[in-house]
Enzyme design. Structure first.
Site, PDB file in Angstrom:
ATOM      1  N   ASP A  98     105.330  12.126  83.076  1.00  0.00           N
ATOM      2  CA  ASP A  98     104.627  12.861  82.035  1.00  0.00           C
ATOM      3  C   ASP A  98     105.701  13.238  81.027  1.00  0.00           C
ATOM      4  OD1 ASP A  98     102.261  13.832  80.893  1.00  0.00           O
ATOM      5  OD2 ASP A  98     102.776  15.872  81.460  1.00  0.00           O
ATOM      6  N   LYS A 129     118.199   2.961  72.103  1.00  0.00           N
ATOM      7  CA  LYS A 129     117.146   3.908  72.480  1.00  0.00           C
ATOM      8  C   LYS A 129     117.000   3.978  73.997  1.00  0.00           C
ATOM      9  CE  LYS A 129     112.344   5.071  72.516  1.00  0.00           C
ATOM     10  NZ  LYS A 129     110.964   4.621  72.484  1.00  0.00           N
TER      11      LYS A 129
END
Length: 198
Positions: A72, A175
């Site tokens: 999450d 990234k």
């Protein structure tokens, strides 16, 4: 050594991102479609990222016997007391689409503090008696102006600390080394190594 794991998500972009981070460690990541299965919808009504990650992982673990990871994650804005936080995905839906949500965030921060964090919590189940938790947080700030780029999630409006461009414009390799998800994965990988699983 090849370690097999299932990612509890219906989001193909998330599957691709996890694969790019984990594959170099000899980890084979399966999505539910890879196994001809459908990830059940899970009501994400937990009070924390950890609550929701565990809930998704346990739902998936009822269907597959492999070790399962679920995450999450969300964007937390300092000026808005952590909003949208665990409601990050729901906020985007409430805005109609991601582009509208990104614009709404930029608009709400006009004249306010632009500092923000991207948070990711991974829960790993079907490996130990209790879920194992790995958290990653990357600091940064929200852009002053948004050009309606249609990138993944809030990537087009978040500039990570120490960089001059957003996650959207950052080279994917970079990234995948510094993102909140990458930082949480590094902790996951360390645990698997310590237990001689990879």
């Amino acid at each position: 050594m090849n370690f097999e794991i299932v990612l509890a998500t219906n989001n193909q972009h998330k599957v691709d991102e996890y694969r790019s981070i984990l594959s170099k460690y000899g980890i084979t990541l399966y999505s539910f479609p890879d196994l001809n299965l459908v990830m059940p919808e899970v009501k994400e009504d937990g009070k924390t990222f950890k609550d929701n990650a565990i809930k998704k992982a346990l739902a998936a673990a009822k269907i597959v016997k492999f070790p399962v990871i679920a995450d999450d994650s969300g964007l937390c804005l300092k000026a808005l007391k952590g909003f949208p936080g665990i409601k990050t995905a729901r906020f985007a839906k409430s805005c109609g689409n991601q582009i509208n949500a990104n614009q709404e965030i930029v608009d709400r921060l006009k004249g306010k503090d632009h500092h923000a964090t991207f948070n990711c919590t991974i829960a790993l189940v079907n490996l130990a008696h209790e879920p194992l938790i790995f958290e990653g947080v990357v600091k940064g700030k929200i852009v002053d102006e948004y050009n309606k780029e249609n990138g993944f999630g809030y990537d087009p409006i978040f500039i990570p600390e120490g960089k001059s461009v957003t996650f959207f414009h950052l080279d994917k390799k970079i990234k995948n080394e510094i993102s909140h998800r990458a930082l949480a994965c590094k902790k996951l990988i360390t645990t698997l190594k310590v237990n001689n699983l990879i």
